[in-house]
Scaffold this motif. Structure first.
Motif, PDB file in Angstrom:
ATOM      1  N   ALA A  52       0.832  -1.208   0.000  1.00  0.00           N
ATOM      2  CA  ALA A  52       0.000   0.000   0.000  1.00  0.00           C
ATOM      3  C   ALA A  52       0.866   1.258   0.000  1.00  0.00           C
ATOM      4  O   ALA A  52       0.525   2.254  -0.646  1.00  0.00           O
ATOM      5  CB  ALA A  52      -0.931  -0.001   1.202  1.00  0.00           C
ATOM      6  N   GLY A  53       1.999   1.216   0.689  1.00  0.00           N
ATOM      7  CA  GLY A  53       2.899   2.367   0.731  1.00  0.00           C
ATOM      8  C   GLY A  53       3.536   2.660  -0.620  1.00  0.00           C
ATOM      9  O   GLY A  53       3.659   3.822  -1.018  1.00  0.00           O
ATOM     10  N   MET A  54       3.950   1.609  -1.328  1.00  0.00           N
ATOM     11  CA  MET A  54       4.523   1.816  -2.665  1.00  0.00           C
ATOM     12  C   MET A  54       3.477   2.372  -3.631  1.00  0.00           C
ATOM     13  O   MET A  54       3.772   3.260  -4.432  1.00  0.00           O
ATOM     14  CB  MET A  54       5.123   0.513  -3.198  1.00  0.00           C
ATOM     15  N   ALA A  55       2.264   1.864  -3.537  1.00  0.00           N
ATOM     16  CA  ALA A  55       1.185   2.373  -4.396  1.00  0.00           C
ATOM     17  C   ALA A  55       0.863   3.822  -4.043  1.00  0.00           C
ATOM     18  O   ALA A  55       0.608   4.647  -4.929  1.00  0.00           O
ATOM     19  CB  ALA A  55      -0.056   1.494  -4.263  1.00  0.00           C
ATOM     20  N   TRP A  56       0.872   4.139  -2.754  1.00  0.00           N
ATOM     21  CA  TRP A  56       0.628   5.515  -2.318  1.00  0.00           C
ATOM     22  C   TRP A  56       1.709   6.441  -2.863  1.00  0.00           C
ATOM     23  O   TRP A  56       1.427   7.533  -3.341  1.00  0.00           O
ATOM     24  CB  TRP A  56       0.590   5.582  -0.791  1.00  0.00           C
ATOM     25  N   PHE A  57       2.984   5.999  -2.776  1.00  0.00           N
ATOM     26  CA  PHE A  57       4.082   6.819  -3.282  1.00  0.00           C
ATOM     27  C   PHE A  57       3.939   7.072  -4.779  1.00  0.00           C
ATOM     28  O   PHE A  57       4.134   8.188  -5.247  1.00  0.00           O
ATOM     29  CB  PHE A  57       5.432   6.162  -2.976  1.00  0.00           C
ATOM     30  N   PHE A  58       3.613   6.029  -5.546  1.00  0.00           N
ATOM     31  CA  PHE A  58       3.411   6.191  -6.986  1.00  0.00           C
ATOM     32  C   PHE A  58       2.341   7.244  -7.256  1.00  0.00           C
ATOM     33  O   PHE A  58       2.533   8.167  -8.047  1.00  0.00           O
ATOM     34  CB  PHE A  58       3.001   4.855  -7.618  1.00  0.00           C
ATOM     35  N   SER A  59       1.218   7.103  -6.586  1.00  0.00           N
ATOM     36  CA  SER A  59       0.105   8.025  -6.795  1.00  0.00           C
ATOM     37  C   SER A  59       0.480   9.450  -6.397  1.00  0.00           C
ATOM     38  O   SER A  59       0.235  10.394  -7.152  1.00  0.00           O
ATOM     39  CB  SER A  59      -1.101   7.555  -5.982  1.00  0.00           C
ATOM     40  N   MET A  60       1.077   9.610  -5.234  1.00  0.00           N
ATOM     41  CA  MET A  60       1.416  10.951  -4.763  1.00  0.00           C
ATOM     42  C   MET A  60       2.491  11.598  -5.636  1.00  0.00           C
ATOM     43  O   MET A  60       2.440  12.795  -5.909  1.00  0.00           O
ATOM     44  CB  MET A  60       1.873  10.914  -3.306  1.00  0.00           C
ATOM     45  N   PHE A  61       3.458  10.817  -6.096  1.00  0.00           N
ATOM     46  CA  PHE A  61       4.523  11.373  -6.917  1.00  0.00           C
ATOM     47  C   PHE A  61       3.974  11.866  -8.255  1.00  0.00           C
ATOM     48  O   PHE A  61       4.215  13.011  -8.643  1.00  0.00           O
ATOM     49  CB  PHE A  61       5.628  10.331  -7.145  1.00  0.00           C
ATOM     50  N   PHE A  62       3.239  11.019  -8.949  1.00  0.00           N
ATOM     51  CA  PHE A  62       2.796  11.402 -10.286  1.00  0.00           C
ATOM     52  C   PHE A  62       1.605  12.351 -10.271  1.00  0.00           C
ATOM     53  O   PHE A  62       1.322  13.004 -11.270  1.00  0.00           O
ATOM     54  CB  PHE A  62       2.512  10.165 -11.141  1.00  0.00           C
ATOM     55  N   ARG A  63       0.899  12.463  -9.140  1.00  0.00           N
ATOM     56  CA  ARG A  63      -0.121  13.503  -9.033  1.00  0.00           C
ATOM     57  C   ARG A  63       0.501  14.828  -8.629  1.00  0.00           C
ATOM     58  O   ARG A  63       0.011  15.888  -8.978  1.00  0.00           O
ATOM     59  CB  ARG A  63      -1.187  13.119  -8.007  1.00  0.00           C
ATOM     60  N   GLY A  64       1.580  14.765  -7.859  1.00  0.00           N
ATOM     61  CA  GLY A  64       2.197  15.977  -7.345  1.00  0.00           C
ATOM     62  C   GLY A  64       3.139  16.668  -8.312  1.00  0.00           C
ATOM     63  O   GLY A  64       3.272  17.892  -8.293  1.00  0.00           O
ATOM     64  N   VAL A  65       3.790  15.895  -9.164  1.00  0.00           N
ATOM     65  CA  VAL A  65       4.726  16.483 -10.120  1.00  0.00           C
ATOM     66  C   VAL A  65       3.950  16.877 -11.373  1.00  0.00           C
ATOM     67  O   VAL A  65       3.233  16.053 -11.944  1.00  0.00           O
ATOM     68  CB  VAL A  65       5.846  15.469 -10.475  1.00  0.00           C
ATOM     69  N   PRO A  66       4.069  18.121 -11.827  1.00  0.00           N
ATOM     70  CA  PRO A  66       3.332  18.534 -13.032  1.00  0.00           C
ATOM     71  C   PRO A  66       3.742  17.707 -14.259  1.00  0.00           C
ATOM     72  O   PRO A  66       4.886  17.248 -14.366  1.00  0.00           O
ATOM     73  CB  PRO A  66       3.742  19.999 -13.215  1.00  0.00           C
ATOM     74  N   ALA A  67       2.791  17.519 -15.161  1.00  0.00           N
ATOM     75  CA  ALA A  67       3.036  16.708 -16.362  1.00  0.00           C
ATOM     76  C   ALA A  67       4.206  17.264 -17.170  1.00  0.00           C
ATOM     77  O   ALA A  67       4.992  16.495 -17.742  1.00  0.00           O
ATOM     78  CB  ALA A  67       1.780  16.648 -17.218  1.00  0.00           C
ATOM     79  N   LEU A  68       4.347  18.579 -17.220  1.00  0.00           N
ATOM     80  CA  LEU A  68       5.447  19.186 -17.967  1.00  0.00           C
ATOM     81  C   LEU A  68       6.803  18.777 -17.383  1.00  0.00           C
ATOM     82  O   LEU A  68       7.736  18.478 -18.121  1.00  0.00           O
ATOM     83  CB  LEU A  68       5.307  20.706 -17.983  1.00  0.00           C
ATOM     84  N   VAL A  69       6.900  18.729 -16.068  1.00  0.00           N
ATOM     85  CA  VAL A  69       8.145  18.329 -15.424  1.00  0.00           C
ATOM     86  C   VAL A  69       8.438  16.852 -15.703  1.00  0.00           C
ATOM     87  O   VAL A  69       9.579  16.473 -15.974  1.00  0.00           O
ATOM     88  CB  VAL A  69       8.091  18.611 -13.906  1.00  0.00           C
ATOM     89  N   VAL A  70       7.407  16.017 -15.677  1.00  0.00           N
ATOM     90  CA  VAL A  70       7.596  14.598 -15.997  1.00  0.00           C
ATOM     91  C   VAL A  70       8.079  14.449 -17.438  1.00  0.00           C
ATOM     92  O   VAL A  70       8.989  13.665 -17.723  1.00  0.00           O
ATOM     93  CB  VAL A  70       6.296  13.799 -15.760  1.00  0.00           C
ATOM     94  N   LEU A  71       7.495  15.220 -18.349  1.00  0.00           N
ATOM     95  CA  LEU A  71       7.927  15.163 -19.749  1.00  0.00           C
ATOM     96  C   LEU A  71       9.390  15.586 -19.888  1.00  0.00           C
ATOM     97  O   LEU A  71      10.157  14.946 -20.607  1.00  0.00           O
ATOM     98  CB  LEU A  71       7.045  16.045 -20.623  1.00  0.00           C
TER      99      LEU A  71
END
Length: 190
Positions: A52-71
């Motif tokens: 659950a913690g790894m899934a939470w981290f995935f969700s929080m990271f990719f929701r928190g970082v703007p799509a432009l920064v991920v690109l």
């Protein structure tokens, strides 16, 4: 300012080509994001703290970082990683299209994980208990009751996410892709 029909007609092929680029990135991202997010949402609901913690981290990271920064991280950052440059992965990540699909898919999946988690939790526990009491196995309870109801509960929120995701694809122009917004901006500046 008046509408110039001749200019609009002349720009129509470029705008349609830009819309095609936008859709060619949008559709695979929606499909892949859904495929990735279902197991991660189920992991998010797990009673195992590590999963659950790894899934939470995935969700929080990719929701928190703007799509432009991920690109930018994928398009520009992977070029500096020797492991990627020296392997077959470089053929994949040297193309802006594939970087866009990977980046937007991860961003979209981050939002979908939380949307699906909430939809799964919205299914009434009484229905699940009733299904188990008549002897249905866990997988049938999930596929016959939980999943259809979760889809129904989460559909309106998913439509909102799709609208926001379509607007977010405007970041494609930042990694040298001529999407609909980039073509329209070029037309306006001309």
């Amino acid at each position: 300012m008046e509408f110039n029909i001749e200019l609009a007609w002349r720009l129509l092929p470029s705008l349609l080509k830009g819309a095609g680029v936008t859709l060619s990135v949008l559709v695979p991202c929606l499909v892949l994001g859904m495929i990735i997010s279902i197991p991660i949402a189920l992991a998010r609901l797990s009673t195992n703290v590590a999963i659950a913690g790894m899934a939470w981290f995935f969700s929080m990271f990719f929701r928190g970082v703007p799509a432009l920064v991920v690109l930018y991280m994928i398009y520009n950052g992977f070029a500096t990683v020797g492991f990627i440059r020296d392997t077959v992965l470089w053929n994949f990540f040297s193309e802006a299209y594939y970087c866009a699909v990977v980046g937007f898919t991860l961003n979209h999946a981050g939002f979908l994980v939380e949307l699906l988690r909430g939809a799964f939790q919205a299914v009434p526990a009484g229905l699940l208990d009733a299904a188990r009491s008549v002897g249905l196995p866990r997988y049938l309870v999930f596929f016959k009751i939980t999943l259809p109801l979760a889809i129904r509960y989460g559909l309106s929120a998913y439509m909102n996410e799709v609208v926001l995701f379509v607007k977010g694809t405007a970041a494609l122009g930042a990694i040298t892709m001529l999407d609909l917004l980039a073509v329209a901006n070029t037309a306006v500046s001309t």
